[in-house]
Design a protein around this motif. Sequence first.
Motif, short mmCIF file in Angstrom:
data_model
loop_
_atom_site.label_atom_id
_atom_site.label_comp_id
_atom_site.label_asym_id
_atom_site.label_seq_id
_atom_site.Cartn_x
_atom_site.Cartn_y
_atom_site.Cartn_z
N GLN A 55 0.86 -1.19 0.00
CA GLN A 55 0.00 0.00 0.00
C GLN A 55 0.89 1.24 0.00
N PRO A 56 1.61 1.50 -1.10
CA PRO A 56 2.59 2.59 -1.13
C PRO A 56 2.00 3.97 -0.85
N ARG A 57 0.70 4.14 -1.08
CA ARG A 57 0.08 5.44 -0.82
C ARG A 57 0.21 5.85 0.64
N ILE A 58 0.31 4.86 1.54
CA ILE A 58 0.46 5.15 2.97
C ILE A 58 1.78 5.88 3.22
N LEU A 59 2.85 5.41 2.59
CA LEU A 59 4.15 6.04 2.78
C LEU A 59 4.24 7.37 2.04
N LEU A 60 3.64 7.44 0.85
CA LEU A 60 3.69 8.67 0.07
C LEU A 60 2.91 9.81 0.74
N ALA A 61 1.97 9.43 1.59
CA ALA A 61 1.15 10.44 2.27
C ALA A 61 1.87 11.08 3.46
N LEU A 62 2.99 10.50 3.89
CA LEU A 62 3.71 11.04 5.04
C LEU A 62 4.47 12.31 4.65
N ASP A 63 4.36 13.36 5.47
CA ASP A 63 5.12 14.57 5.19
C ASP A 63 6.47 14.51 5.90
N ARG A 64 7.29 15.54 5.68
CA ARG A 64 8.65 15.53 6.22
C ARG A 64 8.65 15.48 7.74
N ARG A 65 7.77 16.25 8.38
CA ARG A 65 7.71 16.27 9.84
C ARG A 65 7.35 14.90 10.39
N GLN A 66 6.39 14.24 9.79
CA GLN A 66 5.97 12.93 10.27
C GLN A 66 7.08 11.89 10.11
N ILE A 67 7.82 11.98 9.02
CA ILE A 67 8.93 11.05 8.79
C ILE A 67 10.04 11.28 9.82
N LEU A 68 10.38 12.55 10.07
CA LEU A 68 11.44 12.86 11.03
C LEU A 68 11.06 12.44 12.44
N LEU A 69 9.81 12.68 12.82
CA LEU A 69 9.37 12.30 14.16
C LEU A 69 9.30 10.77 14.30
N SER A 70 8.87 10.09 13.26
CA SER A 70 8.85 8.63 13.29
C SER A 70 10.28 8.08 13.42
N ALA A 71 11.22 8.75 12.73
CA ALA A 71 12.63 8.34 12.84
C ALA A 71 13.15 8.56 14.26
N ALA A 72 12.78 9.69 14.86
CA ALA A 72 13.19 9.95 16.25
C ALA A 72 12.61 8.90 17.18
N SER A 73 11.36 8.50 16.93
CA SER A 73 10.74 7.45 17.72
C SER A 73 11.53 6.15 17.61
N GLY A 74 12.00 5.86 16.40
CA GLY A 74 12.80 4.66 16.19
C GLY A 74 14.11 4.70 16.96
N LEU A 75 14.72 5.88 17.08
CA LEU A 75 15.95 6.02 17.86
C LEU A 75 15.70 5.71 19.33
N PHE A 76 14.61 6.25 19.86
CA PHE A 76 14.26 5.97 21.26
C PHE A 76 14.02 4.48 21.47
N LEU A 77 13.34 3.84 20.53
CA LEU A 77 13.05 2.41 20.65
C LEU A 77 14.34 1.60 20.64
N ALA A 78 15.27 1.95 19.76
CA ALA A 78 16.54 1.23 19.68
C ALA A 78 17.31 1.35 20.99
N LEU A 79 17.40 2.56 21.53
CA LEU A 79 18.12 2.78 22.78
C LEU A 79 17.43 2.06 23.94
N HIS A 80 16.10 2.05 23.93
CA HIS A 80 15.35 1.36 24.97
C HIS A 80 15.67 -0.13 25.00
N LEU A 81 15.63 -0.77 23.84
CA LEU A 81 15.85 -2.21 23.79
C LEU A 81 17.26 -2.58 24.25
N VAL A 82 18.27 -1.85 23.76
CA VAL A 82 19.64 -2.15 24.15
C VAL A 82 19.82 -1.97 25.66
N THR A 83 19.27 -0.88 26.20
CA THR A 83 19.42 -0.60 27.63
C THR A 83 18.71 -1.65 28.47
N TRP A 84 17.48 -2.01 28.08
CA TRP A 84 16.74 -2.99 28.86
C TRP A 84 17.38 -4.37 28.78
#
Length: 295
Positions: A55-84
């Motif tokens: 469903q590529p339309r889902i990704l194409l609908a994301l704007d720059r802010r949403q992509i950057l914030l989702s990426a930041a969320s991914g960073l937090f998740l990565a750090l959380h898993l390693v730390t835990w």
Amino acid sequence: MPKPAVNPLVAVFVGVIAVSFSALFVRLCTAPALIIATYRLLFTFLALAPFTLMQPRILLALDRRQILLSAASGLFLALHLVTWFTSLRYTSVASSTVLVTTQPVFVVIGSLLFFKEHISRRAIFGGCLALLGSVIIGASDFKAGGTALYGDLLALLAAVLVSGYLLIGRQLRKDIPLQGYTFVTYGVSSLTLTLAALVSKTPFTGYPARDWLLFIALALVCTVMGHTVFNWVLKYVSASVVSVSILGEPLGAILWAGIFLGEPPELRQIIGGSIIFCGLYLFTQVTAKAPQPAQ
């Protein structure tokens, strides 16, 4: 709203059982914490990505802010898993899983600081109870030895880090579908962990077959059947039901640790854990009643 194919309450129960195996799988694995986290997120991403790419339309609908914030969320998740996962090398499953479950307290503190959300007195009382239980567990481990206390502190740090992941996700999920959010978040998290392993020269191979089965189990059982099921079920039941149900995760983890690892909970862990559960129950009953995002 169409009737779901699966009873949502059954799905919640399945999700709780699934995530409760996380600590056990990590403790049974001989690989470094960084590699366990890397393969857990990588295999999760590879399992879910095809459904988003169809469903590529889902990704194409994301704007720059949403992509950057989702990426930041991914960073937090990565750090959380390693730390835990690292905390589980230094302290018991009981202490680590109970302490990391205090994340709702840090989520609401973050909501107050960054989004100016109101916190009721009842929620504050519940949060203070949860933190008191954390102090009881940590103080006991300090007497037992510095290694256990270090693991406890890592578990609390993991709770803070996952709160950043949840705060960003809660804001984004009001505007973007689950598939788009998880594609970017899991993708960035996997990439971050892979790069960290490369930089630290942590080997990606050379682990026994059991470790590879555990990597896959962490991805498919604990993440896909656990956390992704929770995201799905929010469409049909209130967040308060899910939040309180997730408190069953450390109970399951402690049970599995007692059966498979020979780690029955000690009295001080039972006391501290009970106080944490009481506090979080009060806390989540008040704070998890916000309007649900679109699915």
